[in-house]
Design a protein around this motif. Structure first.
Motif, short mmCIF file in Angstrom:
data_model
loop_
_atom_site.label_atom_id
_atom_site.label_comp_id
_atom_site.label_asym_id
_atom_site.label_seq_id
_atom_site.Cartn_x
_atom_site.Cartn_y
_atom_site.Cartn_z
N VAL B 59 98.82 37.83 40.73
CA VAL B 59 97.87 36.97 40.03
C VAL B 59 97.74 37.57 38.63
O VAL B 59 97.48 38.75 38.48
N GLY B 60 97.95 36.75 37.64
CA GLY B 60 98.04 37.19 36.26
C GLY B 60 98.88 36.13 35.56
O GLY B 60 99.17 35.08 36.16
N CYS B 61 99.31 36.39 34.34
CA CYS B 61 100.09 35.37 33.65
C CYS B 61 101.35 35.00 34.42
O CYS B 61 101.85 33.89 34.31
N ALA B 62 101.89 35.94 35.21
CA ALA B 62 103.12 35.67 35.94
C ALA B 62 102.87 35.04 37.31
O ALA B 62 103.74 35.01 38.17
N VAL B 63 101.67 34.49 37.50
CA VAL B 63 101.31 33.93 38.81
C VAL B 63 102.31 32.86 39.25
O VAL B 63 102.55 32.69 40.44
N MET B 64 102.90 32.16 38.27
CA MET B 64 103.83 31.11 38.64
C MET B 64 105.28 31.52 38.42
O MET B 64 106.15 30.66 38.23
N ALA B 65 105.56 32.80 38.49
CA ALA B 65 106.93 33.28 38.33
C ALA B 65 107.87 32.51 39.26
O ALA B 65 109.02 32.21 38.91
N GLU B 75 103.56 34.27 46.81
CA GLU B 75 102.52 34.48 45.81
C GLU B 75 101.38 35.25 46.47
O GLU B 75 100.82 34.80 47.46
N ALA B 76 101.07 36.42 45.91
CA ALA B 76 100.07 37.29 46.53
C ALA B 76 98.69 37.05 45.95
O ALA B 76 98.55 36.50 44.86
N ALA B 77 97.66 37.50 46.65
CA ALA B 77 96.32 37.57 46.07
C ALA B 77 96.34 38.67 45.00
O ALA B 77 97.22 39.53 45.00
N HIS B 78 95.35 38.65 44.11
CA HIS B 78 95.30 39.58 42.98
C HIS B 78 95.36 41.04 43.46
O HIS B 78 94.45 41.50 44.16
#
Ligand SMILES: Cc1ncc(C[n+]2csc(CCOP(=O)(O)OP(=O)(O)O)c2C)c(N)n1
Ligand code: SF4
Lengths: 365, 265
Positions: B59-65, B75-78
């Motif tokens: 979770v961060g800007c790369a959340v949609m990598a 996709e993981a939790a923060h």
């Protein structure tokens, strides 16, 4: 071979996990369920079935390890007790949002806070009403014997995979710690990687060139997409509600008063029902084996048939009683009786409460 | 010579990797995320291991990598990416697993998961994008934010007496005996990109050797939006400031510490 053994509830659950062909257990110690991981570590199934057993650094880590393995199509589980399960709520919500099948076991102890290590049923709301954030449901099984600790392990995984939904085994410290005879089911071989790939085409096992990539996520940034997903989840939940309710009814056919109780409360309540019957009070027991989906229809039809009152007996301040009220919907009287903080009501306590309830008394503790 | 004569298959010297699709990246122009995505996917393609690789987005800007990378991903939790990676790697020890995490994800909310994953020596690659700020949520202070640096939650500059020091988590990770390879790279110049890509390749080659230890690559990156600079200014600022505190280079290789990780200030 099915096998007869004398075991603790927690041990039976652990043995059943190995026999059910579970791929991975990730956990963190906490009383009163540490025997689960201790049993698994001693049994060392990595050498036999290939099941992974790993002690994580926290319940936050355990549940997220479960997320990873489940997202790759494997049968993954964790177990804990109340404070640890509170820590898992974020992960459970993500798992529900990513529609992953897995099993979480809560051997409940008294709370709030660090509370007590004695048995309790005060995590009912947390389990069946959400716990984590967002609209989601956990398939919730409530074992009332060491036998069911074993049987429900397998059933929980069956249901979890059938619906791609997390399942919770909501036990309590008494069922986890007590020893009873248990008939263990025949071991089921762990699925091969090929079987996993075939049965779980959605699982992230590495994208073959020329095929679609698989993504496990709970993120849906566009509101309409998120809503569409929410509607899909609700449809699934409705299907589960229609098909998966399980409960046991004892002496309900002619009962004037029915105790509703699950887990270890159902055991003490059963004795209370016997005492009542001996005294001439026509009592019965409805024991939900699934807490969600809840046996709403069953309760309603008992109320329609003319049961005068339902007494919800729980080791809590009264949580399930709300679902009993909703099911009965004003047709009959509904009250709660229970002890809290790890104190177990004895059959005679419950019998007394039932007598008072039958006499029209409202305040039962 | 006409343009048509030049644009021919046999004249191609560079092609975008097939493992990145054509969707426009969600990153700000000049941000390091995009470049790291590219060299990561190029490496998987060149090593031919994309079919066996599972990536974990943060979770961060790369959340949609996972929107851009054409491989199987979760996709993981923060902060929890290393726990997901552990969960996967333990049940698929022969597959390649990497996490991709920002500094808030890895060095704040996910510190425990990161440390313990490395302490167990999980045979995965952790990619750590250190841009000294919380990019996605709009430029708040990160654990890595330099002393005195102004962010939206340290508007008068980071005061270490109340906000703590910028954490050199990479040096801490390098101390763990089960960690095999630790390096600090950047992608702000072509030369740096080439070195960074070589580091990624080495990490996957190590992973191929079976369970030996965790590989950890930090990328110093700009967050030009969060820093409120142009991309060029941000890269210059990074060279002049960030590189002094977070010194680029290899820190550990094959379990051997290569330099005193506690850098003198
Ligand atoms: C549990 C939780 N807390 C907070 C957030 C909000 N949040 C999203 S991204 C982020 C910080 C991201 O910063 P970093 O990891 O440095 O990545 P960057 O965006 O800079 O690449 C935060 C705090 C969240 N999604 N989940
Ligand atoms: S906000 Fe910062 S980290 Fe995020 S894409 Fe923009 S420059 Fe990159």
């Amino acid at each position: 071979m099915s096998e007869l053994r004398l075991m603790k509830g927690n041990e039976a659950l652990a043995e059943a996990a190995i026999r059910a062909g579970v791929d991975a257990y990730y956990g963190y110690p906490i009383t009163p369920q540490s025997e689960v991981m201790e049993y698994l570590m001693a049994a060392n199934p990595e050498k036999t079935t290939g099941m992974v057993v790993l002690q994580a650094e926290s319940e936050v880590a355990s549940i997220n390890m479960v997320y990873g393995a489940a997202g790759a199509g494997k049968m993954a589980m964790t177990s804990s007790s109340s404070p640890g399960v509170s820590l898992m709520q974020e992960g459970i919500s993500y798992i529900a949002g990513a529609e992953l099948p897995c099993v979480v076991v809560n051997v409940v102890r008294g709370g709030p806070g660090l509370g007590t290590i004695q048995p309790s049923q005060a995590d009912y709301f947390q389990t069946v009403k959400g716990g984590g954030h967002g609209d989601y449901k956990l398939i919730t099984l409530a074992p009332a014997s060491v036998q069911e600790m074993s049987d429900f392990m397998r059933l929980a995984f069956e249901l979890a995979f059938k619906y791609r939904n997390p399942a919770m085994i909501l036990s309590d410290g008494a069922i986890g710690q007590m020893m009873e005879k248990v008939e263990l089911f025949d071991p089921i071989p762990r699925r091969t990687d090929e079987e996993v790939a075939q049965q779980c085409p959605w699982a992230t096992t590495g994208r073959k060139r020329g095929t679609q990539k698989r993504v496990i996520t709970s993120l849906r940034l566009v509101a309409s997409v998120q809503e569409e997903f929410n509607i899909k989840l609700q449809k699934k939940y409705k299907q589960i509600q229609e098909n998966e309710v399980r409960c046991e009814m004892i002496g309900c056919e002619d009962a004037q008063f029915v105790i509703v109780a699950y887990g270890s409360s159902a055991r003490t309540s059963m004795k209370a029902v016997e005492l009542a019957r001996k005294s001439g009070l026509r009592a019965g027991l409805l024991r939900p084996q699934t807490l969600w989906p809840f046996p709403t229809k069953e309760l309603r039809s008992l109320a329609e048939r003319g049961v005068q009152g339902f007494l919800s007996v729980e080791m809590s301040a009264g949580q399930m009683v709300e679902d009993v009220r909703l099911a009965v919907n004003g047709r009959s009287r509904v009250e709660h009786f229970g002890r809290m903080g790890g104190v177990i009501a004895s059959p005679s306590d419950i019998f007394e409460a039932l007598k008072q309830f039958a006499a029209g008394e409202k305040k039962l503790f | 010579m006409e343009l048509e004569d030049i644009i021919k298959e046999e004249n191609i010297v560079f092609k975008k990797t097939k493992l990145l699709n054509d969707k426009p990246l969600s990153y700000c122009p000049g941000c390091g995320h995009g470049t790291v995505h590219r060299i990561l996917m190029e490496t998987l393609e060149e090593l031919g291991i994309d079919e066996q690789t599972i990536g974990i987005a943060p979770v961060g800007c790369a959340v949609m990598a996972y929107e851009f990378m054409e491989i199987d991903m979760q996709e993981a939790a923060h902060g929890r990416a290393p726990a997901l990676a552990t969960g996967i790697k333990r049940v698929y020890p022969n597959k390649y697993v990497f996490t991709y995490q920002g500094d808030g994800d890895l060095a704040a909310i996910g510190t425990a998961e990161t440390m313990h994953c490395c302490n167990r020596g999980e045979n995965i690659l952790i990619i750590f994008i250190n841009n000294g700020i919380y990019g996605m949520t709009g430029g708040q202070m990160a654990p890595t934010t330099l002393e005195g640096a102004k962010t939206s939650t340290s508007p008068y500059g980071r005061d270490v007496s109340t906000m703590g020091y910028p954490i050199r988590i990479t040096e801490l990770i390098a101390q763990l005996p089960a960690v095999r390879y630790v390096t600090r790279q950047s992608v702000h110049t072509p030369a740096a990109v080439r070195k960074a890509k070589a580091a990624i390749k080495k990490a996957f080659e190590y992973q191929a050797e079976g369970k030996q230890g965790t590989c950890f690559i930090e990328f110093l990156s700009n967050c030009n939006s969060g820093w409120k600079m142009s991309a060029v200014q941000a890269n210059k600022w990074m060279e002049e400031n960030t590189f002094k505190y977070y010194v680029p280079g290899d820190i550990k290789d094959n379990f051997k510490l290569l330099k005193n990780p506690i850098v003198e200030l």
